[in-house]
Design an enzyme around this catalytic site. Structure first.
Site, PDB file in Angstrom:
ATOM      1  N   GLU A  87       0.825  -1.222   0.000  1.00 51.92           N
ATOM      2  CA  GLU A  87       0.000   0.000   0.000  1.00 51.92           C
ATOM      3  C   GLU A  87       0.853   1.262   0.000  1.00 51.92           C
ATOM      4  OE1 GLU A  87      -3.051  -0.276   3.043  1.00 51.92           O
ATOM      5  OE2 GLU A  87      -4.277  -1.496   1.728  1.00 51.92           O
ATOM      6  N   GLU A 137      -5.410  -8.294  -1.314  1.00 48.20           N
ATOM      7  CA  GLU A 137      -6.094  -8.141  -0.030  1.00 48.20           C
ATOM      8  C   GLU A 137      -7.557  -7.867  -0.306  1.00 48.20           C
ATOM      9  OE1 GLU A 137      -4.675  -5.419   2.953  1.00 48.20           O
ATOM     10  OE2 GLU A 137      -2.577  -5.868   2.476  1.00 48.20           O
TER      11      GLU A 137
HETATM   12  C1  BG6 Z   1      -4.506  -2.885   4.627  1.00 48.58           C
HETATM   13  C2  BG6 Z   1      -3.192  -3.356   5.165  1.00 48.58           C
HETATM   14  O1  BG6 Z   1      -4.532  -1.504   4.779  1.00 48.58           O
HETATM   15  O2  BG6 Z   1      -5.689  -3.269   5.266  1.00 48.58           O
HETATM   16  C3  BG6 Z   1      -3.266  -4.520   6.125  1.00 48.58           C
HETATM   17  O3  BG6 Z   1      -2.292  -3.653   4.123  1.00 48.58           O
HETATM   18  C4  BG6 Z   1      -4.488  -4.363   7.005  1.00 48.58           C
HETATM   19  O4  BG6 Z   1      -2.060  -4.597   6.845  1.00 48.58           O
HETATM   20  C5  BG6 Z   1      -5.725  -4.385   6.132  1.00 48.58           C
HETATM   21  O5  BG6 Z   1      -4.577  -5.321   8.029  1.00 48.58           O
HETATM   22  C6  BG6 Z   1      -7.028  -4.367   6.896  1.00 48.58           C
HETATM   23  O6  BG6 Z   1      -7.035  -3.307   7.789  1.00 48.58           O
HETATM   24  P1  BG6 Z   1      -7.357  -3.509   9.333  1.00 48.58           P
HETATM   25  O7  BG6 Z   1      -7.098  -2.200   9.926  1.00 48.58           O
HETATM   26  O8  BG6 Z   1      -8.776  -3.937   9.406  1.00 48.58           O
HETATM   27  O9  BG6 Z   1      -6.421  -4.570   9.824  1.00 48.58           O
END
Ligand code: BG6
Length: 492
Positions: free
Chosen positions: A199, A389
């Site tokens: 990111e 993701e």
């Molecule tokens: C992304 C990151 O921003 O979102 C992850 O690359 C992160 O590291 C994921 O865990 C989900 O966000 P969160 O805050 O719900 O863990």
């Protein structure tokens, strides 16, 4: 019939600082994540330090710098979730066996830079750190799982941040390259899919959505840091190819789909600029090898002066990425008009979309937004795409018999995979999908365990209690079936 190509890389994803734990084991150095406390949706995480007179202190995470002369520190009486996390460091064999059972074709994880170079500026790597990841990658291959490795996932060695000022300093490029080169050489033949920075546009997103008073200084710093990261990434791409022509390296962008709030031309323009300012700025440089024309608008607006050398520009051109990878969780509405009906939830902060539902953490649930994003990105870059993701952070309540039924997570994943299939049918080349937090891990934004993404439950709470036992959820068996059918069977 499956919409997905035969070698589609189905899998899951985690990051080192949210999963490994063992923060001070086998010579590992500290990272920023190790001095950030636990929090909750409504309780911001704190960053802890010792000031120049030796007094302990704390500060809201991510909003300001610690006082001059202070050093980040682990303090007694605070809970730091990264220290143990889910102890992947000691339990990776059990976890990878479960991923094997799921049928994963790929597993995305990150290398903790400070395990390999504890301070970050050493010349000789830490052998124990190298050995750990070698064993992890070998374990993956036992199950036919191809590792997909992020070199930097929100965990620059703390020493580099404190001694050199982190990515404000051009020297970081050399430290990063030394780290990347070490990894490419050590894991040649074991890893062929790499991501240079997780990111990379995250600071731009935060700065655009949560503006600070001194925004000129804020953007000056961000654009300069990004420039050094672009050069570091471009040099890493070139090295990766020299060391092993089989290597495929991707950029990784936080993907949010922005929609204009009204048909007012002001909103249409503003929405377009949000795409450029937040989503395209990084991908354009990393995929096309040069800054886009609209960088002028941005640099002029914030009166930015950048340290960019002729050699940097050559490197950017020579080190374009092989694939574009991105995260996708939500969409967001952009408007220049006042609006009281706002939602607050990470990147969704803004106007409520009446056509969408929101997660327990206020994130807009928008599977069509994924299709929209994929089609736009492929149209722009014509590069293979990977969704690295995607997932639903939700509260899971184990039933009295211990089973965890999570139909809401299945519904989320199902809808997003369906839209990804539609984008492939549209003509986009998508080569993989890794469900975020395939095993429950620490939330990055809030530091909780309660916000669970996993297909595998981990028995641990928000303050560190629990047995760390792993248990497949209902979604585990569903995803197993999805992978076995190469995405043809998405039924619940
Ligand atoms: C992304 C990151 O921003 O979102 C992850 O690359 C992160 O590291 C994921 O865990 C989900 O966000 P969160 O805050 O719900 O863990």
């Amino acid at each position: 019939m499956s919409a997905f190509p035969p070698n589609f890389l189905w899998g899951g994803a985690i990051s080192a600082n949210q999963a490994e734990g063992a923060y001070d084991v086998d010579g590992r150095g500290l990272t920023k994540a190790d001095v950030i406390t636990g929090g909750a949706r409504t309780v911001e995480r704190k960053i802890t330090y010792i000031d120049s007179s030796g007094q302990p202190g704390e500060l809201r995470n991510k909003r300001a710098d610690i006082p001059p002369g202070a050093t980040h520190a682990v303090l007694p009486g605070y809970y730091y979730p990264s220290h143990e996390a889910i102890d992947f460091y000691h339990r990776y064999q059990e976890d990878i066996a479960l991923f094997g059972k799921l049928g994963f074709k790929t597993f995305r994880l990150s290398i903790s830079w400070s395990r390999i170079f504890p301070n970050g500026d050493e010349t000789v790597p830490n052998a124990a750190g190298l050995e750990f990841y070698r064993k992890v990658f070998q374990e993956c291959h036992k199950y036919g799982i191809e590792p997909l490795v992020t070199l930097s996932h929100f965990d620059t060695p703390l020493y580099l941040e404190e001694k050199y000022g982190g990515w404000n300093n051009r020297q970081m490029i050399d430290f990063y390259i030394h780290f990347a080169k070490t990894c490419f050489q050590e894991y040649r033949g074991l890893v062929k899919y790499w991501i240079s920075f997780n990111e990379i546009n995250h600071p731009l997103m935060i700065a655009e959505l949560f503006r600070e008073e001194n925004e000129k200084a804020q953007f000056q710093a961000i654009y300069q840091q990004l420039h050094y990261q672009f050069v570091a990434s471009a040099r890493a791409v070139q090295l990766a190819h020299q060391i092993d022509p089989e290597n495929t390296v991707g950029c990784m962008v936080a993907g949010v789909t922005f929609y204009p709030g009204t048909p007012d031309p002001e909103d249409i323009l503003h929405n377009r600029y949000m795409w450029e300012n937040i989503i395209y700025y990084c991908g354009d440089v990393q995929c096309r090898g040069k800054y886009p024309s609209y960088a002028k608008r941005l640099w002029d607006k914030y009166e930015v002066q950048l340290d960019i050398s002729a050699k940097d520009l050559e490197d950017l051109a020579a080190g374009t990425v092989d694939m574009y990878t991105f995260s996708y969780y939500m969409s967001s509405i952009v408007t220049t008009h006042p609006n009281d009906d706002v939602v607050s939830g990470n990147y969704s902060s803004g106007v409520r979309n009446p056509y969408l539902e929101y997660s327990q953490w206020g994130w807009a649930l928008d599977p069509k937004g994924l299709r929209y994003l994929i089609e736009k990105l492929y149209d722009r870059y014509s590069l293979p795409l990977m969704v690295v993701e995607n997932g639903l952070g939700a509260v899971d309540e184990p039933a009295p018999d211990g089973t965890i039924n999570d139909p809401y997570r299945i519904a989320y994943l199902q809808a997003h995979i369906q839209e990804m299939a539609a984008a492939i049918a549209h003509g986009a080349e998508v080569i993989g999908y890794t469900a975020w937090g395939c095993i429950d891990i620490i939330s990055s934004s809030t530091g909780e365990m309660t916000k669970r993404y996993g297909l595998i439950y981990v028995d641990k709470d928000d303050v560190g209690n629990g047995t760390l036992e792993r248990r497949p959820k209902q979604s585990f068996y569903w995803y197993q079936k999805v992978i076995a059918s190469n995405g043809a069977d998405l039924d619940q």
